[in-house]
Scaffold this active site. Structure first.
Site, mmCIF file in Angstrom:
data_model
loop_
_atom_site.group_PDB
_atom_site.id
_atom_site.type_symbol
_atom_site.label_atom_id
_atom_site.label_comp_id
_atom_site.label_asym_id
_atom_site.label_seq_id
_atom_site.Cartn_x
_atom_site.Cartn_y
_atom_site.Cartn_z
ATOM 1 C CB ALA A 64 -0.876 -0.033 1.233
ATOM 2 N N GLY A 109 0.617 -4.946 0.869
ATOM 3 C CA GLY A 109 -0.569 -5.001 0.010
ATOM 4 C C GLY A 109 -0.297 -5.694 -1.319
ATOM 5 C CD GLU A 112 -2.342 -7.392 2.786
ATOM 6 O OE1 GLU A 112 -2.013 -6.262 2.371
ATOM 7 O OE2 GLU A 112 -2.915 -7.556 3.873
ATOM 8 C CD GLU A 132 1.686 -5.458 5.639
ATOM 9 O OE1 GLU A 132 2.494 -6.350 5.965
ATOM 10 O OE2 GLU A 132 0.912 -5.579 4.676
HETATM 11 N N1 DAK Z 1 4.639 3.169 -0.758
HETATM 12 C C1 DAK Z 1 5.053 4.329 -1.315
HETATM 13 N N2 DAK Z 1 6.226 4.478 -1.958
HETATM 14 C C2 DAK Z 1 7.016 3.405 -2.052
HETATM 15 C C3 DAK Z 1 6.654 2.144 -1.512
HETATM 16 C C4 DAK Z 1 5.393 2.052 -0.836
HETATM 17 N N3 DAK Z 1 4.934 0.905 -0.309
HETATM 18 N N4 DAK Z 1 7.661 1.270 -1.737
HETATM 19 C C5 DAK Z 1 8.597 1.950 -2.442
HETATM 20 N N5 DAK Z 1 8.220 3.228 -2.624
HETATM 21 C C6 DAK Z 1 8.941 4.296 -3.315
HETATM 22 C C7 DAK Z 1 10.147 4.748 -2.497
HETATM 23 O O1 DAK Z 1 9.751 5.691 -1.521
HETATM 24 C C8 DAK Z 1 11.016 5.369 -3.585
HETATM 25 O O2 DAK Z 1 10.502 6.645 -3.904
HETATM 26 P P1 DAK Z 1 11.510 7.867 -4.229
HETATM 27 O O3 DAK Z 1 12.369 8.017 -3.033
HETATM 28 O O4 DAK Z 1 12.268 7.424 -5.449
HETATM 29 O O5 DAK Z 1 10.585 9.024 -4.490
HETATM 30 C C9 DAK Z 1 10.752 4.457 -4.797
HETATM 31 O O6 DAK Z 1 9.519 3.788 -4.516
HETATM 32 C C10 DAK Z 1 11.817 3.400 -4.988
HETATM 33 O O7 DAK Z 1 11.974 2.719 -3.755
HETATM 34 P P2 DAK Z 1 13.411 2.481 -3.084
HETATM 35 O O8 DAK Z 1 14.353 3.571 -3.459
HETATM 36 O O9 DAK Z 1 13.175 2.215 -1.638
HETATM 37 O O10 DAK Z 1 13.862 1.150 -3.840
HETATM 38 P P3 DAK Z 1 14.832 0.005 -3.312
HETATM 39 O O11 DAK Z 1 15.054 -0.887 -4.457
HETATM 40 O O12 DAK Z 1 16.009 0.577 -2.599
HETATM 41 O O13 DAK Z 1 13.982 -0.775 -2.193
HETATM 42 C C11 DAK Z 1 11.998 -1.872 -1.329
HETATM 43 C C12 DAK Z 1 12.849 -1.490 -2.587
HETATM 44 C C13 DAK Z 1 10.727 -2.540 -1.855
HETATM 45 C C14 DAK Z 1 12.771 -2.872 -0.483
HETATM 46 C C15 DAK Z 1 11.702 -0.589 -0.511
HETATM 47 O O14 DAK Z 1 11.183 0.399 -1.411
HETATM 48 C C16 DAK Z 1 10.697 -0.825 0.570
HETATM 49 O O15 DAK Z 1 11.006 -1.374 1.616
HETATM 50 N N6 DAK Z 1 9.447 -0.367 0.329
HETATM 51 C C17 DAK Z 1 8.397 -0.450 1.282
HETATM 52 C C18 DAK Z 1 7.853 -1.861 1.295
HETATM 53 C C19 DAK Z 1 6.787 -1.988 2.354
HETATM 54 O O16 DAK Z 1 7.000 -1.726 3.512
HETATM 55 N N7 DAK Z 1 5.624 -2.402 1.893
HETATM 56 C C20 DAK Z 1 4.495 -2.556 2.749
HETATM 57 C C21 DAK Z 1 3.751 -1.275 2.726
HETATM 58 S S1 DAK Z 1 2.555 -1.266 4.019
HETATM 59 C C22 DAK Z 1 -4.153 -1.268 6.407
HETATM 60 C C23 DAK Z 1 -4.321 -1.262 5.066
HETATM 61 C C24 DAK Z 1 -3.313 -1.697 4.269
HETATM 62 C C25 DAK Z 1 -2.136 -2.065 4.815
HETATM 63 C C26 DAK Z 1 -1.977 -2.051 6.152
HETATM 64 C C27 DAK Z 1 -2.959 -1.653 6.972
HETATM 65 N N8 DAK Z 1 -5.195 -0.831 7.226
HETATM 66 C C28 DAK Z 1 -5.775 0.427 6.910
HETATM 67 C C29 DAK Z 1 -5.512 -1.527 8.446
HETATM 68 C C30 DAK Z 1 -1.059 -2.422 3.958
HETATM 69 C C31 DAK Z 1 0.130 -1.944 4.279
HETATM 70 C C32 DAK Z 1 1.257 -2.043 3.398
HETATM 71 O O17 DAK Z 1 1.223 -2.613 2.325
#
Ligand code: DAK
Length: 257
Positions: A64, A109, A112, A132
Site C-alpha cells: 500500500a 498489500g 495480499e 507492515e
Molecule cells: N509506498 C510508497 N512508496 C514506495 C513504496 C510504498 N509501499 N515502496 C517503495 N516506494 C517508493 C520509495 O519511496 C522510492 O521513492 P523515491 O524516493 O524514489 O521518491 C521508490 O519507490 C523506490 O523505492 P526504493 O528507493 O526504496 O527502492 P529500493 O530498491 O532501494 O527498495 C523496497 C525497494 C521494496 C525494499 C523498498 O522500497 C521498501 O522497503 N518499500 C516499502 C515496502 C513496504 O514496507 N511495503 C508494505 C507497505 S505497508 C491497512 C491497510 C493496508 C495495509 C496495512 C494496513 N489498514 C488500513 C488496516 C497495507 C500496508 C502495506 O502494504
C-alpha cells in the site's frame, strides 16, 4: 482514462499492469479504485477466458502507498483497508481465473494482492513479504487471513511478525506462490492463460467457484457443493462437446455454453 493500470487485450485474455513504477507500483486509492472498476467491467465480458496481472518495472506491487497512508485517521484507515478488501473479494468473485505474474517485489498489500489471484507465478526476481510491522501497522488487505489459509499458522506467524522477505523458491515451497518460473514470468503467465482459455469455459468458471466458495466450509458441505457444480456441467454444450471430441479423437471446439 487513468494510466495507473495499463490494459492489453490478446484475444480472450486481458493483461493488466499496475503502472506506478516510480513508487514501485504502490497501491494508492486511485490504483485500487481503478482495478476494482476494471474487474467489475470484466465480470460482464462473456468472451473473456482469463486475466493476467503484473507490475511495471522492477516491482509487482511494493505494498500500500505509505505516503498516502501516513496521515490516515483510524476511520479513514478502516475505509482504506475496506476498499482493499472489497477489491480482493471482487477478484475472487470474477468468474474467470486471474493469474499473477510476480515480476519483483510483492510486499504488504502487493503480497495480499497476489494472494487474491487464483494462480501465482513467481519470477526469479520475485520477493514476497508482509513487512507492515516494520511500519508500525499490520496487514490490512486480508493478508493475515489469506496467509493462514495458504501457508498455515506457523509460517503466517513467521512472515507477519518478522516482516522478512522470501524469495520465489521459498514462496512456492510455503504455498504463497503456485510455481517458480525461470525466464519471462509475464510470458509464462500469458501461456498459462492461453492453456486455460483452451479448456471448457464453463468448467473453468465452475472449478474456480468450487474452490473459492468452499475454502472455509466443512468437507461435507464442500463435497455437496462440488456435486451440484459437477451436475451443472452436464447441462452445458461444453460437456457434450468435450466428451464427444475426446471419444472422436479430435480437438474440442468449446462455445462456452
Ligand atoms: N509506498 C510508497 N512508496 C514506495 C513504496 C510504498 N509501499 N515502496 C517503495 N516506494 C517508493 C520509495 O519511496 C522510492 O521513492 P523515491 O524516493 O524514489 O521518491 C521508490 O519507490 C523506490 O523505492 P526504493 O528507493 O526504496 O527502492 P529500493 O530498491 O532501494 O527498495 C523496497 C525497494 C521494496 C525494499 C523498498 O522500497 C521498501 O522497503 N518499500 C516499502 C515496502 C513496504 O514496507 N511495503 C508494505 C507497505 S505497508 C491497512 C491497510 C493496508 C495495509 C496495512 C494496513 N489498514 C488500513 C488496516 C497495507 C500496508 C502495506 O502494504
Amino acid at each position: 482514462m487513468s494510466d495507473v493500470i495499463l490494459r492489453e487485450r490478446r484475444d480472450a485474455i486481458e493483461i493488466l499492469t499496475v503502472n506506478r513504477p516510480k513508487a514501485l507500483n504502490a497501491l494508492n486509492q486511485e490504483v485500487m479504485d481503478t482495478l476494482h472498476e476494471i474487474v467489475g467491467e470484466l465480470s460482464m465480458d462473456t468472451e473473456l477466458r482469463a486475466v493476467v496481472l503484473t507490475g511495471s518495472g522492477k516491482a509487482f506491487v511494493a505494498g500500500a502507498d505509505i505516503a498516502s497512508m501516513q496521515e490516515l485517521h483510524p476511520l479513514e484507515a478502516e475505509a482504506f483497508a475496506g476498499s482493499g478488501q472489497d477489491m480482493g473479494e471482487a477478484m475472487n468473485r470474477l468468474q474467470v481465473p486471474i493469474i499473477a505474474a510476480v515480476n519483483g517485489f510483492a510486499l504488504g498489500g502487493g503480497c495480499e494482492l497476489a494472494m487474491c489471484c487464483d494462480i501465482v507465478l513467481a519470477g526469479e526476481r520475485a520477493l514476497f513479504g508482509q513487512p507492515e510491522v516494520k511500519l508500525g501497522v499490520i496487514p490490512g488487505f486480508g493478508g493475515t487471513q489469506r496467509l493462514i489459509r495458504r501457508v498455515g499458522m506457523a509460517k503466517a506467524m513467521d512472515l507477519c511478525l518478522t516482516g522478512r522477505m522470501v524469495k520465489a523458491a521459498e514462496a512456492v515451497q510455503m504455498g504463497i506462490a503456485s510455481r517458480l518460473v525461470e525466464g519471462d514470468v509475464l510470458e509464462a503467465a500469458i501461456e498459462t492463460a492461453e492453456t486455460i482459455a483452451k479448456n471448457g469455459p464453463v468448467a473453468v468458471r465452475l472449478a474456480k467457484r468450487a474452490l473459492i466458495e468452499n475454502e472455509d466450509v466443512s468437507l461435507e458441505a464442500g463435497l455437496k457443493a462440488e456435486r451440484s457444480l459437477f451436475a451443472l456441467c452436464f447441462s452445458t454444450a461444453d460437456q457434450r462437446e468435450g466428451m464427444a471430441a475426446f471419444l472422436g479423437k479430435r480437438a474440442a471446439d468449446f462455445t462456452g455454453q
